[in-house]
Design a protein around this motif. Sequence first.
Motif, PDB file in Angstrom:
ATOM      1  N   THR A 118      16.731  14.840  -9.473  1.00  0.00           N
ATOM      2  CA  THR A 118      16.551  16.084  -8.725  1.00  0.00           C
ATOM      3  C   THR A 118      15.712  15.880  -7.469  1.00  0.00           C
ATOM      4  O   THR A 118      15.652  16.745  -6.608  1.00  0.00           O
ATOM      5  CB  THR A 118      15.876  17.144  -9.601  1.00  0.00           C
ATOM      6  N   ALA A 119      15.055  14.725  -7.387  1.00  0.00           N
ATOM      7  CA  ALA A 119      14.193  14.459  -6.235  1.00  0.00           C
ATOM      8  C   ALA A 119      15.034  14.228  -4.986  1.00  0.00           C
ATOM      9  O   ALA A 119      16.202  13.840  -5.049  1.00  0.00           O
ATOM     10  CB  ALA A 119      13.317  13.243  -6.503  1.00  0.00           C
ATOM     11  N   HIS A 120      14.426  14.470  -3.838  1.00  0.00           N
ATOM     12  CA  HIS A 120      15.122  14.238  -2.566  1.00  0.00           C
ATOM     13  C   HIS A 120      15.424  12.751  -2.427  1.00  0.00           C
ATOM     14  O   HIS A 120      14.529  11.921  -2.535  1.00  0.00           O
ATOM     15  CB  HIS A 120      14.245  14.698  -1.397  1.00  0.00           C
ATOM     16  N   PRO A 121      16.682  12.372  -2.242  1.00  0.00           N
ATOM     17  CA  PRO A 121      17.017  10.940  -2.191  1.00  0.00           C
ATOM     18  C   PRO A 121      16.346  10.246  -1.019  1.00  0.00           C
ATOM     19  O   PRO A 121      16.349  10.757   0.098  1.00  0.00           O
ATOM     20  CB  PRO A 121      18.547  10.952  -2.016  1.00  0.00           C
ATOM     21  N   PRO A 122      15.731   9.079  -1.270  1.00  0.00           N
ATOM     22  CA  PRO A 122      15.079   8.353  -0.170  1.00  0.00           C
ATOM     23  C   PRO A 122      16.103   7.762   0.781  1.00  0.00           C
ATOM     24  O   PRO A 122      17.272   7.591   0.439  1.00  0.00           O
ATOM     25  CB  PRO A 122      14.314   7.248  -0.910  1.00  0.00           C
ATOM     26  N   LYS A 123      15.668   7.445   1.983  1.00  0.00           N
ATOM     27  CA  LYS A 123      16.557   6.848   2.966  1.00  0.00           C
ATOM     28  C   LYS A 123      17.074   5.511   2.464  1.00  0.00           C
ATOM     29  O   LYS A 123      18.233   5.162   2.667  1.00  0.00           O
ATOM     30  CB  LYS A 123      15.810   6.673   4.296  1.00  0.00           C
ATOM     31  N   HIS A 124      16.207   4.741   1.813  1.00  0.00           N
ATOM     32  CA  HIS A 124      16.589   3.462   1.229  1.00  0.00           C
ATOM     33  C   HIS A 124      16.136   3.448  -0.224  1.00  0.00           C
ATOM     34  O   HIS A 124      15.026   3.868  -0.541  1.00  0.00           O
ATOM     35  CB  HIS A 124      15.931   2.297   1.978  1.00  0.00           C
ATOM     36  N   ARG A 125      16.994   2.945  -1.088  1.00  0.00           N
ATOM     37  CA  ARG A 125      16.618   2.825  -2.488  1.00  0.00           C
ATOM     38  C   ARG A 125      15.480   1.812  -2.624  1.00  0.00           C
ATOM     39  O   ARG A 125      15.460   0.797  -1.941  1.00  0.00           O
ATOM     40  CB  ARG A 125      17.826   2.384  -3.321  1.00  0.00           C
ATOM     41  N   ILE A 126      14.544   2.106  -3.520  1.00  0.00           N
ATOM     42  CA  ILE A 126      13.418   1.204  -3.748  1.00  0.00           C
ATOM     43  C   ILE A 126      13.855   0.089  -4.689  1.00  0.00           C
ATOM     44  O   ILE A 126      14.365   0.344  -5.788  1.00  0.00           O
ATOM     45  CB  ILE A 126      12.216   1.962  -4.346  1.00  0.00           C
ATOM     46  N   GLY A 127      13.657  -1.152  -4.252  1.00  0.00           N
ATOM     47  CA  GLY A 127      14.040  -2.295  -5.061  1.00  0.00           C
ATOM     48  C   GLY A 127      12.871  -2.965  -5.752  1.00  0.00           C
ATOM     49  O   GLY A 127      13.063  -3.652  -6.765  1.00  0.00           O
ATOM     50  N   VAL A 128      11.652  -2.793  -5.222  1.00  0.00           N
ATOM     51  CA  VAL A 128      10.459  -3.419  -5.800  1.00  0.00           C
ATOM     52  C   VAL A 128       9.288  -2.443  -5.720  1.00  0.00           C
ATOM     53  O   VAL A 128       9.053  -1.835  -4.666  1.00  0.00           O
ATOM     54  CB  VAL A 128      10.073  -4.720  -5.048  1.00  0.00           C
ATOM     55  N   VAL A 129       8.589  -2.279  -6.820  1.00  0.00           N
ATOM     56  CA  VAL A 129       7.303  -1.575  -6.834  1.00  0.00           C
ATOM     57  C   VAL A 129       6.241  -2.620  -7.169  1.00  0.00           C
ATOM     58  O   VAL A 129       6.355  -3.338  -8.163  1.00  0.00           O
ATOM     59  CB  VAL A 129       7.281  -0.433  -7.871  1.00  0.00           C
ATOM     60  N   HIS A 130       5.228  -2.721  -6.335  1.00  0.00           N
ATOM     61  CA  HIS A 130       4.215  -3.748  -6.538  1.00  0.00           C
ATOM     62  C   HIS A 130       2.824  -3.147  -6.419  1.00  0.00           C
ATOM     63  O   HIS A 130       2.658  -1.999  -6.003  1.00  0.00           O
ATOM     64  CB  HIS A 130       4.412  -4.907  -5.552  1.00  0.00           C
ATOM     65  N   HIS A 131       1.833  -3.936  -6.789  1.00  0.00           N
ATOM     66  CA  HIS A 131       0.453  -3.440  -6.862  1.00  0.00           C
ATOM     67  C   HIS A 131      -0.474  -4.402  -6.130  1.00  0.00           C
ATOM     68  O   HIS A 131      -0.415  -5.614  -6.354  1.00  0.00           O
ATOM     69  CB  HIS A 131       0.021  -3.309  -8.323  1.00  0.00           C
ATOM     70  N   VAL A 132      -1.303  -3.858  -5.272  1.00  0.00           N
ATOM     71  CA  VAL A 132      -2.238  -4.685  -4.515  1.00  0.00           C
ATOM     72  C   VAL A 132      -3.304  -5.232  -5.463  1.00  0.00           C
ATOM     73  O   VAL A 132      -3.805  -4.514  -6.339  1.00  0.00           O
ATOM     74  CB  VAL A 132      -2.883  -3.867  -3.373  1.00  0.00           C
ATOM     75  N   PRO A 133      -3.652  -6.515  -5.357  1.00  0.00           N
ATOM     76  CA  PRO A 133      -4.702  -7.066  -6.227  1.00  0.00           C
ATOM     77  C   PRO A 133      -6.073  -6.485  -5.870  1.00  0.00           C
ATOM     78  O   PRO A 133      -6.390  -6.266  -4.703  1.00  0.00           O
ATOM     79  CB  PRO A 133      -4.656  -8.575  -5.925  1.00  0.00           C
ATOM     80  N   PHE A 134      -6.866  -6.243  -6.905  1.00  0.00           N
ATOM     81  CA  PHE A 134      -8.258  -5.843  -6.716  1.00  0.00           C
ATOM     82  C   PHE A 134      -9.098  -6.714  -7.639  1.00  0.00           C
ATOM     83  O   PHE A 134      -8.940  -6.676  -8.865  1.00  0.00           O
ATOM     84  CB  PHE A 134      -8.476  -4.367  -7.031  1.00  0.00           C
ATOM     85  N   ALA A 135      -9.970  -7.522  -7.063  1.00  0.00           N
ATOM     86  CA  ALA A 135     -10.650  -8.575  -7.804  1.00  0.00           C
ATOM     87  C   ALA A 135     -11.942  -8.102  -8.457  1.00  0.00           C
ATOM     88  O   ALA A 135     -12.715  -7.355  -7.870  1.00  0.00           O
ATOM     89  CB  ALA A 135     -10.949  -9.754  -6.881  1.00  0.00           C
ATOM     90  N   TYR A 136     -12.138  -8.561  -9.697  1.00  0.00           N
ATOM     91  CA  TYR A 136     -13.399  -8.405 -10.411  1.00  0.00           C
ATOM     92  C   TYR A 136     -13.965  -9.796 -10.678  1.00  0.00           C
ATOM     93  O   TYR A 136     -13.234 -10.697 -11.102  1.00  0.00           O
ATOM     94  CB  TYR A 136     -13.197  -7.723 -11.763  1.00  0.00           C
ATOM     95  N   VAL A 137     -15.250  -9.980 -10.448  1.00  0.00           N
ATOM     96  CA  VAL A 137     -15.910 -11.248 -10.779  1.00  0.00           C
ATOM     97  C   VAL A 137     -16.434 -11.152 -12.195  1.00  0.00           C
ATOM     98  O   VAL A 137     -17.328 -10.360 -12.486  1.00  0.00           O
ATOM     99  CB  VAL A 137     -17.049 -11.568  -9.799  1.00  0.00           C
ATOM    100  N   SER A 138     -15.862 -11.949 -13.101  1.00  0.00           N
ATOM    101  CA  SER A 138     -16.279 -11.927 -14.502  1.00  0.00           C
ATOM    102  C   SER A 138     -17.446 -12.864 -14.768  1.00  0.00           C
ATOM    103  O   SER A 138     -18.233 -12.639 -15.678  1.00  0.00           O
ATOM    104  CB  SER A 138     -15.099 -12.318 -15.402  1.00  0.00           C
ATOM    105  N   LYS A 139     -17.509 -13.958 -13.996  1.00  0.00           N
ATOM    106  CA  LYS A 139     -18.613 -14.905 -14.166  1.00  0.00           C
ATOM    107  C   LYS A 139     -19.112 -15.302 -12.785  1.00  0.00           C
ATOM    108  O   LYS A 139     -18.361 -15.867 -11.992  1.00  0.00           O
ATOM    109  CB  LYS A 139     -18.147 -16.139 -14.938  1.00  0.00           C
TER     110      LYS A 139
END
Length: 460
Positions: free
Chosen positions: A174-195
């Motif tokens: 039902t959503a408005h169709p995008p101009k281009h179909r999305i082929g990849v969804v990705h996530h920007v890295p966010f770093a945590y220092v564990s040690k």
Amino acid sequence: MASESESRHVLKLALASASVVWYISLWTIGMIGCVAARKRYRLRPRSPLASAPASSVPGVSIIRPLKGLDTNLYENLESTFMQEYANFELWFCVDDEDDQALPIVRDLMAKYPNVNARIAIRNSLTVGVNPKVNNLMTAYRQAAHDILWVLDSNVMVDVGTLARSVDILSPPSTAHPPKHRIGVVHHVPFAYVSKPSLGSYVEQAFLNTNHAKMYIAINTVAVESCVVGKSCLYRKSDLERVDGSFRPIANAENGGQQPGERGLEAFGRFLAEDNMIAGALWHELGLRHDLSCDVAHNAIGDMTLMDYIARRIRWIRVRKRMVFAATMVEPFTESILAGCLASLGLNYLLGIPPWLFLLLHFLVWLYVDFDVYASLAGYPMPTAIRLQFIFAWIVRELLALPIWFVAIVGNVVVWRGTRYEVLQNGEVRKASQDGGGLLGWLRRRGRKSADYYEPLEVRE
């Protein structure tokens, strides 16, 4: 003589003007990244899919390649068991039955018996020189669902990440169709220092400021594929149509596909297979990419400064063979070189003292980087770590140009103990294992990260 003096003045004027124009352009890109980070990451609404029944949401196969005991491994893997999504399966990929990660996987499978989780043993299955692709192949071939979520073992995600990502990859009809179909969804890295270690803090400063800012900006403008594959969703049916050649498929919209070898196995010849997969979906099928409002929490363990330097050299050398022009321009996007050139240009054009300009330049640049950090984290940088972060940030900025110079003159990289020669277009072949040269020295100077587990809080 007058003509020669006039020519010299024209040249200086042109160079000064070019440095200022470049500086303004660079700040424009940086502010796009900063503003986009504010809009995208400071609010993470709960997806309707998080509470929807299994019959009403697309199925997802989550695939995690494992090799040994990575930093914070238990919590990283547990975060995928805890996803608020009713229709997914989990695959844990290892090279053999003796992998040290398997006891942790089995503990988690016993802790979450209602999650459909499986172990995929590679054994001798080999499709290319890339060990990660070889590791993934068994799970890739047996995955029950078309949507694949591939994420590295050192990544932890929020419980709502999958639902929000599927919202973007497979929006409601039902959503408005995008101009281009999305082929990849990705996530920007966010770093945590564990040690705590110097290299870990420098890596954190790099990933959470300059890298994130440029990564988000490029994906906001969306003029070219730019994907880091720590956490990516895409469709197997799309991947099975491309081969990494970047040649557009004439009838892509009607199910056209490349001839010859396709799918994940076709990307075993690349070292940066994640970037190449995203680029192939973009160029060959005309699909676009999108970032969700989630980050890939990247746990950084005991990384020495030499480890950090070797890592940066490795990926600059790979990127040089994939996007040569962008890699050549990279030093001019760094704060020190860009600031120095702009200070000389403004001094010549307007008489502004370089010391005054550089003082303001670095203060504002650091402020914007802090703002990007706050957007990704969801909270301002804690006061307790601010000074150590600034120190690591300064070290990162000072090392950027020397690392680039070292990286640009070679083509051999070391990844997970194996030496590779990077060929044209990012393909690789195994190189002699003598460990010579500067990169080999850096590797010997570094030490293997310790195996340990330190829980990190997952914020929803």
